[in-house]
Scaffold this motif. Structure first.
Motif, PDB file in Angstrom:
ATOM      1  N   GLN A  82       1.472  10.750  -3.060  1.00  0.00           N
ATOM      2  CA  GLN A  82       1.970  10.707  -1.687  1.00  0.00           C
ATOM      3  C   GLN A  82       1.129   9.771  -0.823  1.00  0.00           C
ATOM      4  O   GLN A  82       1.662   9.012  -0.016  1.00  0.00           O
ATOM      5  CB  GLN A  82       1.968  12.129  -1.090  1.00  0.00           C
ATOM      6  N   LEU A  83      -0.190   9.831  -0.993  1.00  0.00           N
ATOM      7  CA  LEU A  83      -1.076   8.960  -0.212  1.00  0.00           C
ATOM      8  C   LEU A  83      -0.883   7.492  -0.583  1.00  0.00           C
ATOM      9  O   LEU A  83      -0.925   6.613   0.278  1.00  0.00           O
ATOM     10  CB  LEU A  83      -2.540   9.367  -0.426  1.00  0.00           C
ATOM     11  N   SER A  84      -0.663   7.207  -1.855  1.00  0.00           N
ATOM     12  CA  SER A  84      -0.485   5.810  -2.293  1.00  0.00           C
ATOM     13  C   SER A  84       0.772   5.198  -1.697  1.00  0.00           C
ATOM     14  O   SER A  84       0.879   3.980  -1.555  1.00  0.00           O
ATOM     15  CB  SER A  84      -0.416   5.734  -3.817  1.00  0.00           C
ATOM     16  N   ARG A  85       1.737   6.057  -1.336  1.00  0.00           N
ATOM     17  CA  ARG A  85       3.015   5.581  -0.791  1.00  0.00           C
ATOM     18  C   ARG A  85       3.075   5.660   0.730  1.00  0.00           C
ATOM     19  O   ARG A  85       4.099   5.305   1.324  1.00  0.00           O
ATOM     20  CB  ARG A  85       4.155   6.420  -1.378  1.00  0.00           C
ATOM     21  N   ASP A  86       2.014   6.128   1.356  1.00  0.00           N
ATOM     22  CA  ASP A  86       2.016   6.327   2.807  1.00  0.00           C
ATOM     23  C   ASP A  86       2.324   5.012   3.530  1.00  0.00           C
ATOM     24  O   ASP A  86       1.723   3.972   3.246  1.00  0.00           O
ATOM     25  CB  ASP A  86       0.642   6.847   3.244  1.00  0.00           C
ATOM     26  N   SER A  87       3.257   5.073   4.470  1.00  0.00           N
ATOM     27  CA  SER A  87       3.677   3.859   5.192  1.00  0.00           C
ATOM     28  C   SER A  87       2.576   3.294   6.085  1.00  0.00           C
ATOM     29  O   SER A  87       2.654   2.140   6.505  1.00  0.00           O
ATOM     30  CB  SER A  87       4.918   4.167   6.035  1.00  0.00           C
ATOM     31  N   HIS A  88       1.548   4.108   6.396  1.00  0.00           N
ATOM     32  CA  HIS A  88       0.454   3.627   7.236  1.00  0.00           C
ATOM     33  C   HIS A  88      -0.671   2.990   6.417  1.00  0.00           C
ATOM     34  O   HIS A  88      -1.653   2.513   6.972  1.00  0.00           O
ATOM     35  CB  HIS A  88      -0.128   4.785   8.071  1.00  0.00           C
ATOM     36  N   ARG A  89      -0.510   2.987   5.120  1.00  0.00           N
ATOM     37  CA  ARG A  89      -1.534   2.424   4.248  1.00  0.00           C
ATOM     38  C   ARG A  89      -1.584   0.904   4.419  1.00  0.00           C
ATOM     39  O   ARG A  89      -0.540   0.256   4.503  1.00  0.00           O
ATOM     40  CB  ARG A  89      -1.206   2.794   2.800  1.00  0.00           C
ATOM     41  N   PRO A  90      -2.786   0.304   4.490  1.00  0.00           N
ATOM     42  CA  PRO A  90      -2.869  -1.158   4.634  1.00  0.00           C
ATOM     43  C   PRO A  90      -2.187  -1.879   3.473  1.00  0.00           C
ATOM     44  O   PRO A  90      -2.211  -1.417   2.326  1.00  0.00           O
ATOM     45  CB  PRO A  90      -4.379  -1.425   4.639  1.00  0.00           C
ATOM     46  N   THR A  91      -1.593  -3.010   3.792  1.00  0.00           N
ATOM     47  CA  THR A  91      -0.888  -3.815   2.789  1.00  0.00           C
ATOM     48  C   THR A  91      -1.801  -4.923   2.271  1.00  0.00           C
ATOM     49  O   THR A  91      -2.921  -5.116   2.759  1.00  0.00           O
ATOM     50  CB  THR A  91       0.361  -4.453   3.401  1.00  0.00           C
ATOM     51  N   ALA A  92      -1.292  -5.670   1.308  1.00  0.00           N
ATOM     52  CA  ALA A  92      -2.061  -6.784   0.736  1.00  0.00           C
ATOM     53  C   ALA A  92      -2.502  -7.770   1.819  1.00  0.00           C
ATOM     54  O   ALA A  92      -3.661  -8.198   1.850  1.00  0.00           O
ATOM     55  CB  ALA A  92      -1.227  -7.494  -0.325  1.00  0.00           C
ATOM     56  N   LEU A  93      -1.596  -8.131   2.712  1.00  0.00           N
ATOM     57  CA  LEU A  93      -1.952  -9.095   3.769  1.00  0.00           C
ATOM     58  C   LEU A  93      -3.030  -8.547   4.688  1.00  0.00           C
ATOM     59  O   LEU A  93      -3.870  -9.303   5.188  1.00  0.00           O
ATOM     60  CB  LEU A  93      -0.709  -9.482   4.578  1.00  0.00           C
ATOM     61  N   ASP A  94      -3.031  -7.243   4.931  1.00  0.00           N
ATOM     62  CA  ASP A  94      -4.090  -6.639   5.763  1.00  0.00           C
ATOM     63  C   ASP A  94      -5.455  -6.859   5.125  1.00  0.00           C
ATOM     64  O   ASP A  94      -6.410  -7.255   5.803  1.00  0.00           O
ATOM     65  CB  ASP A  94      -3.831  -5.137   5.938  1.00  0.00           C
ATOM     66  N   TYR A  95      -5.554  -6.617   3.828  1.00  0.00           N
ATOM     67  CA  TYR A  95      -6.840  -6.808   3.138  1.00  0.00           C
ATOM     68  C   TYR A  95      -7.207  -8.292   3.059  1.00  0.00           C
ATOM     69  O   TYR A  95      -8.371  -8.662   3.213  1.00  0.00           O
ATOM     70  CB  TYR A  95      -6.781  -6.205   1.733  1.00  0.00           C
ATOM     71  N   ILE A  96      -6.206  -9.137   2.827  1.00  0.00           N
ATOM     72  CA  ILE A  96      -6.470 -10.581   2.725  1.00  0.00           C
ATOM     73  C   ILE A  96      -7.075 -11.104   4.021  1.00  0.00           C
ATOM     74  O   ILE A  96      -8.083 -11.815   4.022  1.00  0.00           O
ATOM     75  CB  ILE A  96      -5.178 -11.342   2.364  1.00  0.00           C
ATOM     76  N   HIS A  97      -6.465 -10.739   5.144  1.00  0.00           N
ATOM     77  CA  HIS A  97      -6.966 -11.234   6.433  1.00  0.00           C
ATOM     78  C   HIS A  97      -8.304 -10.597   6.806  1.00  0.00           C
ATOM     79  O   HIS A  97      -9.104 -11.208   7.514  1.00  0.00           O
ATOM     80  CB  HIS A  97      -5.928 -10.991   7.529  1.00  0.00           C
TER      81      HIS A  97
END
Length: 591
Positions: free
Chosen positions: A340-355
């Motif tokens: 459930q946590l891995s699918r959370d819509s508030h979880r940072p995305t790839a672009l969030d980590y990249i930036h």
């Protein structure tokens, strides 16, 4: 008589006065001060157009730019050194009137031929550069044009210089017949040698780029940029329309059309081209050997040697875990909680980590075959001054964005784009960082038609042979082969609340137990959590999440990743390409 009494008459004085009045209201305009825009038809002040990079200030339409003007806008002042300014005329077919036509073009333009080549500096960085000039016989490519390009590329290869070519052409030069056609192969061959030498080629497509130029050097760039609205294609639109007898769709063969269909990395406004090209050149400079040692991020004091990268068995990893007592405390969370946590819509995305982790990320688009897939993002960036290639499976944060990103489920063109960027990274010796976050590869009619299975298999095949370090980090869902296609890496890390599995727990329960409601039980027995996989030696690192990943915890998580990346880069820095490739093979060999 009465009729003539009220008839309007004019005297000489009236005429003279009217003429003076008209002159006052409509003063004469000096020739060349105003021009008519050939796109919007509005009168425009010439000086405004020049100051606006030869773009219409009223409609935004792009005017064609003369070669030397383009070089002035692009290069550092006084840095241009022209190569092969004069080359002997060639008329291989003895075509009647051809010499006169070329001579007329020379007189009109002041150029020897349809391209200017040489070297110069952009923001202090030296590069070979060629610019086509449409005033010279529509910049068609004959023997001299092909020879100038080839000699420029050969010299750039010898002097270890990048090449930037601004294409603008009607195609091959008809008056030279098959000799003109051979220039396509000649220029392409020179660029292949340049590529093999590990040197950069940036192609910039301007209006128009068609015919034999499109089918040769223009589309062979390691990076392909285009000006907005540029006409780009092999056959001209009029020829296509006459051939198929149908009206062409709006925007057909324009730069935006090519971006959507995967053939262009970026569309760059003319006033930003110098800045973008400078950034590309900086990210392709060979990094100094000491860069990572002097990076400001704190490096762990733990010594890592080449022996640490040697083959590690599953038993060895299990023993290490037991000896160190390294058991992860998941605060009582079950495997299903992790799902459930891995699918959370508030979880940072790839672009969030990249930036958050990298500087100057420049996104590139397209697979060069069919299209651009929003479910995979990728490009080049800098990690503490060191160029890297970063690629991520990207989910959306809103319904609209999720539709654009296909909910993070890549299509074949997404995997092919990722592989293209990985092979590019190998050419230039850049490490590769992949962020994995997908429910799985997209399964649909279109995906099967375009070869989803082949695309994933090709990634596994090619990634296994890459001679640069590859790091894959599962930041959310790692779903099946769709995730593995981005995780044939030297090391795989997982976020503490991420999952990595053969398929979804719901799918597992449906297939084996015929009951998708047993997904929580399936999650437990599938052993899909970071802790499960770490203990079995299937991953190398776990990124702890003291609190579940979200916008607030992103900076801390990004810093943790950056610190660990420092050690990763140092570990592989001293290894040869063959050693890196062998370590990756050995990693999977014991699984």
């Amino acid at each position: 008589m009465l009729r003539n009494m009220f008839k309007k008459t004019y005297t000489i004085i009236d005429s003279h006065y009217k003429h003076q009045k008209d002159q006052k209201e409509e003063p004469s305009i000096p020739e060349g001060l105003w021009r008519k825009c050939n796109k919007c038809g509005q009168p425009i002040y010439v000086e405004d157009v020049k100051n606006n990079f030869y773009i219409c200030p009223k409609c935004g339409g792009y005017f064609r730019v003369h070669a030397y003007r383009r070089l002035e806008m692009l290069l550092d002042e006084g840095s241009f050194e022209e190569w092969n300014q004069e080359m002997p005329f060639s008329n291989p077919l003895d075509f009647p009137g051809y010499e006169k036509k070329v001579e007329s073009a020379r007189e009109k333009t002041g150029l020897n031929e349809a391209i200017v080549t040489g070297k110069g500096r952009i923001d202090g960085l030296e590069t070979a550069v060629g610019v086509c000039d449409a005033r010279f016989m529509m910049s068609s490519m004959g023997h001299v044009v092909g020879e100038k390009i080839t000699q420029m590329v050969e010299r750039a290869t010898k002097e270890k210089l990048p090449v930037i070519l601004f294409a603008c052409s009607g195609g091959a030069r008809m008056q030279e017949g098959l000799v003109s056609l051979m220039q396509m192969a000649k220029t392409s061959s020179a660029l292949e040698r340049h590529h093999e030498a590990g040197q950069l080629f940036v192609s910039v497509l301007t209006d128009p780029t068609t015919g034999g130029v499109t089918a040769s050097f223009a589309m062979l760039g390691d990076i392909i940029l285009a000006e907005p609205g540029a006409l780009i294609g092999f056959a001209g639109p009029r020829v296509i329309q006459q051939t198929i007898g149908q009206k062409l769709p709006e925007g057909f063969q324009r730069a935006e059309f090519l971006l959507e269909h995967g053939f262009v990395d970026q569309i760059v406004e003319r006033d930003q081209q110098r800045e973008v090209l400078a950034q590309i050149l900086k990210l392709h400079c060979k990094p100094e050997k000491e860069k990572l040692e002097t990076a400001q991020t704190t490096i762990s004091t733990e010594e890592t040697t080449a022996s640490a990268v040697s083959t590690t068995s599953v038993e060895d990893v299990d023993n290490t875990v037991e000896e160190s007592g390294k058991k992860w405390n998941n605060s009582g969370k079950s495997a299903w909680d992790m799902v459930q946590l891995s699918r959370d819509s508030h979880r940072p995305t790839a672009l969030d980590y990249i930036h958050a982790i990298f500087d100057g990320f420049m996104e590139f688009h397209g697979d060069r075959y069919f299209g651009d897939d929003g479910a995979i993002v990728g490009g080049i960036a800098s990690f503490h001054g060191v160029p890297v290639t970063v690629i991520g499976q990207q989910k959306g944060k809103t319904t609209k964005d999720n539709l654009k990103r296909n909910f993070g489920m890549p299509s074949p063109e997404g995997y092919r784009k990722a592989l293209r960027l990985m092979k590019q990274a190998e050419t230039f010796g850049r490490p590769i960082i992949c962020f994995v976050d997908t429910p799985g590869a997209f399964c649909g009619i279109e995906a099967e038609e375009r070869g989803q299975g082949e695309a994933i298999a090709r990634n596994l095949f090619e990634m296994s042979a890459l001679k640069v370090p590859v790091l894959s980090i599962v930041i959310g869902e790692g779903g099946s082969g769709g995730a593995l296609a981005m995780a044939v890496a030297n090391e795989v890390w997982m976020m503490e609340n991420a999952i990595y599995s053969i398929l979804s727990p719901e799918g597992f329960a449906s297939i084996l137990w015929k009951d998708s409601k047993k997904a929580p039980d399936a999650a437990r027995v599938m052993k899909i959590t970071a802790e499960d996989l770490y203990e079995r030696g299937l991953i190398e690192e776990i990124i702890p999440e003291e609190n579940p990943a979200n916008e607030d915890t992103l900076p801390m998580l990004a810093q943790t990743m950056a610190d660990k990346m420092e050690n990763f880069f140092k570990k592989y820095e001293g290894l040869t390409g063959e050693e890196i490739r062998s370590q990756r093979y050995d990693r999977f060999r014991v699984m």
